[in-house]
Design an enzyme around this catalytic site. Structure first.
Site, short mmCIF file in Angstrom:
data_model
loop_
_atom_site.label_atom_id
_atom_site.label_comp_id
_atom_site.label_asym_id
_atom_site.label_seq_id
_atom_site.Cartn_x
_atom_site.Cartn_y
_atom_site.Cartn_z
N ARG A 1 0.81 -1.21 0.00
CA ARG A 1 0.00 0.00 0.00
C ARG A 1 0.85 1.27 0.00
O ARG A 1 1.84 1.39 0.71
CB ARG A 1 -0.94 0.01 1.20
CG ARG A 1 -0.29 -0.15 2.55
CD ARG A 1 -1.34 -0.32 3.64
NE ARG A 1 -0.78 -0.25 4.98
CZ ARG A 1 -0.39 -1.27 5.70
NH1 ARG A 1 -0.48 -2.48 5.17
NH2 ARG A 1 0.09 -1.11 6.91
N ARG B 1 1.63 -4.19 3.53
CA ARG B 1 2.64 -3.40 4.20
C ARG B 1 3.05 -2.25 3.28
O ARG B 1 2.96 -2.37 2.06
CB ARG B 1 3.87 -4.25 4.54
CG ARG B 1 5.05 -3.45 5.08
CD ARG B 1 6.25 -4.33 5.38
NE ARG B 1 7.48 -3.54 5.46
CZ ARG B 1 8.67 -4.04 5.77
NH1 ARG B 1 8.79 -5.33 6.04
NH2 ARG B 1 9.73 -3.27 5.81
N HIS B 2 3.51 -1.12 3.87
CA HIS B 2 4.14 -0.06 3.10
C HIS B 2 5.52 -0.54 2.68
O HIS B 2 6.46 -0.57 3.47
CB HIS B 2 4.29 1.21 3.95
CG HIS B 2 3.00 1.90 4.27
ND1 HIS B 2 2.15 2.39 3.30
CD2 HIS B 2 2.42 2.19 5.46
CE1 HIS B 2 1.10 2.96 3.89
NE2 HIS B 2 1.24 2.84 5.19
N VAL B 3 5.68 -0.94 1.44
CA VAL B 3 6.97 -1.43 0.96
C VAL B 3 7.00 -1.31 -0.55
O VAL B 3 5.98 -1.49 -1.23
CB VAL B 3 7.20 -2.91 1.39
CG1 VAL B 3 6.20 -3.84 0.74
CG2 VAL B 3 8.63 -3.33 1.09
N ASP C 1 0.01 2.10 10.55
CA ASP C 1 -1.38 1.68 10.42
C ASP C 1 -1.78 0.69 11.48
O ASP C 1 -2.88 0.74 12.01
CB ASP C 1 -1.63 1.08 9.03
CG ASP C 1 -1.57 2.13 7.95
OD1 ASP C 1 -1.73 3.32 8.30
OD2 ASP C 1 -1.37 1.79 6.78
#
Length: 434
Positions: free
Chosen positions: A116, A174-176, A403
């Site tokens: 995301r 995950r932010h990745v 988050d």
């Protein structure tokens, strides 16, 4: 002659008389039976229908079977003589005659990754995924690391290993930045993502870092104690016009690296990163949606991945969701001046090229499924010129909100029952352009 006859009558071959009763002697085969005939003597055995020779053969066969099993386990395979025996008898097996045993039927695809993009509705989608995972029984995999988007090679290998060994069907979020699983010998999963207008994303993140959302300004100040007061209340126009690091490149080059990948050049604003991001969108992403059309994104996700997103749109549009729709709206947002906006357009040229490319692909997909856009007429594309390189510091990763921590705060505040209900969810920072 009489003497020999007397010895035979007494039954003694060696001259010893037989002192057993006549019935016992007959049963042992040494004398006449009740009918007057002679019977053959039967050997003693444990089983009445097996002779000692047959019993010995069975025990020998059992011993060979045990030794064969032992060799199989010690050598990691069957003994050579069993393989030779199979070749001699033929290649027919149990599976040839009866077929393989029934296996657990997994939905396709059963491996989904949602890497995301920050401030693009990710908190809303994660909340929906928590509800959907409870309802549909898929494995929602999250990470304890939320703000590290760029990984070393060893970190990539470790993360890919952890994701690939998760129970299927799974959805990892995950932010990745994009991870190439096949590069490290893993099965490439299906990717999904959502992006938004680059300037709107930047403004939402700028004010969110300073003032938060529904939790209130004071709460967010506690969460960002390292931010100096002059930085927190820095005017957005001053930040842009005076070329502060937060409002210039490469910090503004934010969306494309999520699709370009982990290569160092993916963080350099330019054509190389842009084209590689487009290529990955075409080859590895099932859907990249536009936040301004979130309902259509959810509808397409429900059609493409029903085992994950069935009923997501009805949950999202539930009246309870509308009541709580302002929970993720960023507060104290102001609009920069037209001059500052134009400068942002120039600095985010590649971001906009990618955004409009994804938007066109998304609309093409909608037309294939007979969906019509019900949004306001989009503003015309800005005219860009290639700006001169700006010497600024490397971007940092503290922009993404934690988050999972945010979700835990909601659970602790008494909202757990609402979140776990399949017909309740929380609001989004998307529909209102937060």
């Amino acid at each position: 002659m009489k003497k020999k006859q007397q010895q035979q009558q007494h039954g003694g071959a060696g001259g010893c008389p037989d002192t057993r009763p006549p019935a016992a002697a007959a049963a042992a085969g040494g004398g006449p039976g009740p009918g007057g005939g002679w019977r053959r003597r039967r050997p003693l055995s444990l089983l009445p229908f097996l002779s000692l020779r047959d019993y010995g053969f069975c025990m020998a066969a059992l011993l060979l079977f045990c030794l064969g099993s032992l060799f199989y386990q010690l050598n990691g395979g069957p003994p050579h003589f069993l393989l030779d025996l199979r070749r001699y008898l033929g290649n027919s097996t149990y599976l040839d005659d009866h077929g393989p045993p029934p296996q657990k039927v997994l939905p396709f695809p059963s491996q989904v990754v949602y890497n995301r993009v920050g401030k693009c509705g990710s908190r809303t989608v994660v909340l929906l995924l928590r509800i959907l995972s409870e309802k549909h029984g898929f494995n929602l995999v999250t990470s304890d690391i939320h703000n590290k988007t760029r990984l070393t090679k060893s970190e990539q290998m470790e993360l890919i290993k952890n994701i690939s060994t998760a129970e299927q069907p799974y959805l990892f979020t995950r932010h990745v930045h994009f991870l190439n699983f096949s590069r490290f010998g893993g099965d490439q999963p299906v990717y999904i993502n959502i992006i938004r207008d680059p300037v709107n994303r930047f403004l939402s993140n700028y004010f969110f870092r300073r003032f938060g959302d529904w939790r209130g300004e004071q709460n967010h100040m506690i969460r960002t104690p390292s931010m100096r007061q002059e930085e927190r209340y820095l005017d957005i126009n001053v930040c842009i016009l005076e070329n502060y690091p937060e409002c210039s490149n490469p910090r503004l080059f934010y969306i494309i690296p999520y699709f370009c990948g982990q290569h160092p050049r993916c963080r350099e604003p330019g054509e190389w990163a842009l084209e590689r991001a487009k290529l990955n969108v075409n080859e590895n992403f099932l859907l990249v949606g536009i936040l301004e059309e979130l309902e259509d994104v959810l509808l397409l996700l429900e059609r493409f991945l029903p085992h994950y997103f069935k009923d997501v749109l009805s949950i999202y549009k539930n009246p309870e969701h509308r009541k709580l729709g302002n929970l993720t709206v960023t507060v104290k947002k102001t609009v920069p001046s037209p001059e500052a906006i134009q400068i942002l357009y120039q600095r985010m040229r590649y971001e906009y090229e990618f955004y409009y490319y994804v938007k066109e692909q998304f609309h093409l997909l909608k037309r294939k499924f007979g969906l019509k856009s019900h949004i306001r007429k989009p503003r015309p594309r800005p005219e860009f010129f290639i700006p001169s390189p700006l010497e600024t510091e490397e971007p940092i990763d503290d922009e993404e909100e934690d988050d999972e921590k945010w979700l835990e705060d909601i659970y602790k505040s008494g909202g757990k029952e609402v979140l776990l209900s399949p017909f309740h969810t929380l609001g989004t920072d998307t529909a209102s352009g937060a």
